[in-house]
Scaffold this motif. Structure first.
Motif, PDB file in Angstrom:
ATOM      1  N   GLN A   4       0.820  -1.205   0.000  1.00 15.09           N
ATOM      2  CA  GLN A   4       0.000   0.000   0.000  1.00 15.09           C
ATOM      3  C   GLN A   4       0.860   1.263   0.000  1.00 15.09           C
ATOM      4  OE1 GLN A   4      -3.231   0.066  -0.593  1.00 15.09           O
ATOM      5  NE2 GLN A   4      -3.110  -2.150  -0.745  1.00 15.09           N
ATOM      6  N   PHE A   5       1.982   1.236   0.697  1.00 12.77           N
ATOM      7  CA  PHE A   5       2.906   2.377   0.657  1.00 12.77           C
ATOM      8  C   PHE A   5       3.364   2.614  -0.781  1.00 12.77           C
ATOM      9  CE2 PHE A   5       4.736   1.858   5.231  1.00 12.77           C
ATOM     10  CZ  PHE A   5       3.530   2.280   5.756  1.00 12.77           C
ATOM     11  N   LYS A   6       3.772   1.538  -1.458  1.00 13.58           N
ATOM     12  CA  LYS A   6       4.295   1.650  -2.817  1.00 13.58           C
ATOM     13  C   LYS A   6       3.247   2.206  -3.767  1.00 13.58           C
ATOM     14  CE  LYS A   6       7.054  -2.451  -2.529  1.00 13.58           C
ATOM     15  NZ  LYS A   6       7.431  -3.695  -3.181  1.00 13.58           N
ATOM     16  N   LYS A   7       2.032   1.667  -3.685  1.00 19.43           N
ATOM     17  CA  LYS A   7       0.972   2.109  -4.592  1.00 19.43           C
ATOM     18  C   LYS A   7       0.733   3.610  -4.459  1.00 19.43           C
ATOM     19  CE  LYS A   7      -1.951  -1.899  -5.334  1.00 19.43           C
ATOM     20  NZ  LYS A   7      -3.286  -2.463  -5.101  1.00 19.43           N
ATOM     21  N   GLY A   8       0.722   4.084  -3.244  1.00 18.02           N
ATOM     22  CA  GLY A   8       0.426   5.485  -3.010  1.00 18.02           C
ATOM     23  C   GLY A   8       1.513   6.438  -3.459  1.00 18.02           C
ATOM     24  N   VAL A   9       2.727   5.959  -3.529  1.00 12.97           N
ATOM     25  CA  VAL A   9       3.845   6.859  -3.844  1.00 12.97           C
ATOM     26  C   VAL A   9       4.386   6.674  -5.262  1.00 12.97           C
ATOM     27  CG1 VAL A   9       5.745   5.399  -3.011  1.00 12.97           C
ATOM     28  CG2 VAL A   9       5.875   7.860  -2.736  1.00 12.97           C
ATOM     29  N   LEU A  10       3.989   5.636  -5.935  1.00 14.58           N
ATOM     30  CA  LEU A  10       4.534   5.343  -7.258  1.00 14.58           C
ATOM     31  C   LEU A  10       4.229   6.458  -8.269  1.00 14.58           C
ATOM     32  CD1 LEU A  10       6.189   3.315  -8.788  1.00 14.58           C
ATOM     33  CD2 LEU A  10       4.080   2.078  -9.333  1.00 14.58           C
ATOM     34  N   GLU A  11       3.011   6.989  -8.255  1.00 16.28           N
ATOM     35  CA  GLU A  11       2.660   8.068  -9.167  1.00 16.28           C
ATOM     36  C   GLU A  11       3.557   9.283  -8.942  1.00 16.28           C
ATOM     37  OE1 GLU A  11      -1.125  11.002  -9.993  1.00 16.28           O
ATOM     38  OE2 GLU A  11      -1.535   8.887  -9.579  1.00 16.28           O
ATOM     39  N   ALA A  19      10.563  14.949 -14.367  1.00 19.36           N
ATOM     40  CA  ALA A  19      10.573  16.415 -14.302  1.00 19.36           C
ATOM     41  C   ALA A  19      11.803  17.017 -14.970  1.00 19.36           C
ATOM     42  CB  ALA A  19      10.479  16.882 -12.847  1.00 19.36           C
ATOM     43  N   LYS A  20      12.966  16.442 -14.757  1.00 22.29           N
ATOM     44  CA  LYS A  20      14.195  17.025 -15.302  1.00 22.29           C
ATOM     45  C   LYS A  20      14.574  16.461 -16.661  1.00 22.29           C
ATOM     46  CE  LYS A  20      16.472  18.708 -11.215  1.00 22.29           C
ATOM     47  NZ  LYS A  20      17.685  18.768 -10.445  1.00 22.29           N
ATOM     48  N   LYS A  21      14.107  15.242 -16.935  1.00 18.33           N
ATOM     49  CA  LYS A  21      14.429  14.665 -18.244  1.00 18.33           C
ATOM     50  C   LYS A  21      13.357  13.653 -18.622  1.00 18.33           C
ATOM     51  CE  LYS A  21      17.474  10.670 -18.308  1.00 18.33           C
ATOM     52  NZ  LYS A  21      18.789  10.127 -18.323  1.00 18.33           N
ATOM     53  N   ASP A  22      13.078  13.571 -19.915  1.00 20.20           N
ATOM     54  CA  ASP A  22      12.120  12.599 -20.418  1.00 20.20           C
ATOM     55  C   ASP A  22      12.668  11.202 -20.145  1.00 20.20           C
ATOM     56  OD1 ASP A  22      11.028  14.937 -21.348  1.00 20.20           O
ATOM     57  OD2 ASP A  22      11.383  14.502 -23.468  1.00 20.20           O
ATOM     58  N   ARG A  23      11.763  10.288 -19.849  1.00 15.85           N
ATOM     59  CA  ARG A  23      12.180   8.917 -19.513  1.00 15.85           C
ATOM     60  C   ARG A  23      11.345   7.905 -20.294  1.00 15.85           C
ATOM     61  NH1 ARG A  23      15.947   8.583 -14.861  1.00 15.85           N
ATOM     62  NH2 ARG A  23      15.868  10.643 -13.957  1.00 15.85           N
ATOM     63  N   TYR A  24      11.895   6.713 -20.465  1.00 17.92           N
ATOM     64  CA  TYR A  24      11.130   5.621 -21.048  1.00 17.92           C
ATOM     65  C   TYR A  24      10.777   4.638 -19.938  1.00 17.92           C
ATOM     66  CZ  TYR A  24      15.732   3.301 -21.387  1.00 17.92           C
ATOM     67  OH  TYR A  24      16.967   2.765 -21.115  1.00 17.92           O
ATOM     68  N   GLY A  25       9.785   3.809 -20.201  1.00 18.09           N
ATOM     69  CA  GLY A  25       9.212   2.956 -19.160  1.00 18.09           C
ATOM     70  C   GLY A  25      10.209   2.100 -18.399  1.00 18.09           C
ATOM     71  N   TYR A  26      11.030   1.332 -19.125  1.00 19.08           N
ATOM     72  CA  TYR A  26      11.965   0.444 -18.443  1.00 19.08           C
ATOM     73  C   TYR A  26      12.959   1.228 -17.595  1.00 19.08           C
ATOM     74  CZ  TYR A  26      15.409  -3.091 -17.413  1.00 19.08           C
ATOM     75  OH  TYR A  26      16.262  -3.927 -16.745  1.00 19.08           O
ATOM     76  N   GLU A  27      13.357   2.387 -18.069  1.00 22.63           N
ATOM     77  CA  GLU A  27      14.279   3.242 -17.311  1.00 22.63           C
ATOM     78  C   GLU A  27      13.647   3.627 -15.964  1.00 22.63           C
ATOM     79  OE1 GLU A  27      16.741   7.398 -18.056  1.00 22.63           O
ATOM     80  OE2 GLU A  27      14.972   6.972 -19.267  1.00 22.63           O
ATOM     81  N   LEU A  28      12.365   3.974 -15.990  1.00 20.85           N
ATOM     82  CA  LEU A  28      11.655   4.313 -14.752  1.00 20.85           C
ATOM     83  C   LEU A  28      11.586   3.112 -13.818  1.00 20.85           C
ATOM     84  CD1 LEU A  28       8.807   6.446 -16.305  1.00 20.85           C
ATOM     85  CD2 LEU A  28      10.521   7.280 -14.681  1.00 20.85           C
ATOM     86  N   VAL A  29      11.221   1.954 -14.368  1.00 20.87           N
ATOM     87  CA  VAL A  29      11.133   0.733 -13.566  1.00 20.87           C
ATOM     88  C   VAL A  29      12.474   0.449 -12.905  1.00 20.87           C
ATOM     89  CG1 VAL A  29      10.825  -1.779 -13.651  1.00 20.87           C
ATOM     90  CG2 VAL A  29       9.267  -0.288 -14.913  1.00 20.87           C
ATOM     91  N   HIS A  30      13.538   0.495 -13.692  1.00 24.23           N
ATOM     92  CA  HIS A  30      14.878   0.187 -13.188  1.00 24.23           C
ATOM     93  C   HIS A  30      15.304   1.177 -12.090  1.00 24.23           C
ATOM     94  CE1 HIS A  30      18.958  -1.323 -13.194  1.00 24.23           C
ATOM     95  NE2 HIS A  30      19.390  -0.086 -13.310  1.00 24.23           N
ATOM     96  N   GLU A  40       7.542  -4.708 -12.791  1.00 26.37           N
ATOM     97  CA  GLU A  40       7.561  -3.948 -14.034  1.00 26.37           C
ATOM     98  C   GLU A  40       6.138  -3.661 -14.510  1.00 26.37           C
ATOM     99  OE1 GLU A  40       9.268  -4.561 -18.537  1.00 26.37           O
ATOM    100  OE2 GLU A  40      10.329  -5.502 -16.873  1.00 26.37           O
ATOM    101  N   GLY A  41       5.248  -4.613 -14.293  1.00 24.98           N
ATOM    102  CA  GLY A  41       3.875  -4.480 -14.747  1.00 24.98           C
ATOM    103  C   GLY A  41       3.065  -3.412 -14.041  1.00 24.98           C
ATOM    104  N   THR A  42       3.583  -2.837 -12.967  1.00 26.11           N
ATOM    105  CA  THR A  42       2.831  -1.794 -12.266  1.00 26.11           C
ATOM    106  C   THR A  42       3.050  -0.410 -12.871  1.00 26.11           C
ATOM    107  OG1 THR A  42       4.594  -1.459 -10.651  1.00 26.11           O
ATOM    108  CG2 THR A  42       2.871  -3.022 -10.052  1.00 26.11           C
ATOM    109  N   VAL A  43       4.167  -0.208 -13.516  1.00 28.03           N
ATOM    110  CA  VAL A  43       4.502   1.126 -14.027  1.00 28.03           C
ATOM    111  C   VAL A  43       3.806   1.418 -15.355  1.00 28.03           C
ATOM    112  CG1 VAL A  43       6.388   2.589 -14.874  1.00 28.03           C
ATOM    113  CG2 VAL A  43       6.673   1.268 -12.779  1.00 28.03           C
TER     114      VAL A  43
END
Length: 109
Positions: A4-11, A19-30, A40-43
């Motif tokens: 529940q902590f993770k779900k609430g803070v992931l967004e 904010a500072k640079k565009d990102r791709y999905g896997y980069e965010l997950v990593h 990985e499936g949550t992002v």
């Protein structure tokens, strides 16, 4: 870490990290997984939802390591939402820290 902590803070994490640079999905997950474990499936569903809500625009960019990558870029609306969430998060965590200190008598937290 509590799910529940993770779900609430992931967004918040996804918005702040773009904010500072565009990102791709896997980069965010990593990057997030280096701080706390996520699947990985949550992002990706989150990125889709935030894009549909107008917080991101997307574009494809060629990659030397494989197929083109879909990058996420914060929109003006995304910046405003991120800023609001950061303020709320700081207020929230300050309140929780105060409750913990008062309840446990821990002056050093």
């Amino acid at each position: 870490m509590n799910v529940q902590f993770k779900k609430g803070v992931l967004e918040l994490c996804v918005l702040v990290m773009t904010a500072k640079k565009d990102r791709y999905g896997y980069e965010l997950v990593h990057s997030i997984s280096e701080k706390f474990q996520i699947a990985e499936g949550t992002v990706y569903p989150l990125l889709r939802r935030l894009t549909q809500e107008g917080l991101f625009t997307t574009y494809l960019q060629e990659s030397q390591e494989g197929p083109p990558r879909k990058y996420y870029k914060l929109t003006k609306h995304g910046w405003m939402m991120m800023t609001e969430l950061v303020v709320e998060w700081r207020h929230f965590t300050q309140g929780v820290d105060e409750i913990i200190r008062e309840a446990l008598g821990d002056d050093e937290s």
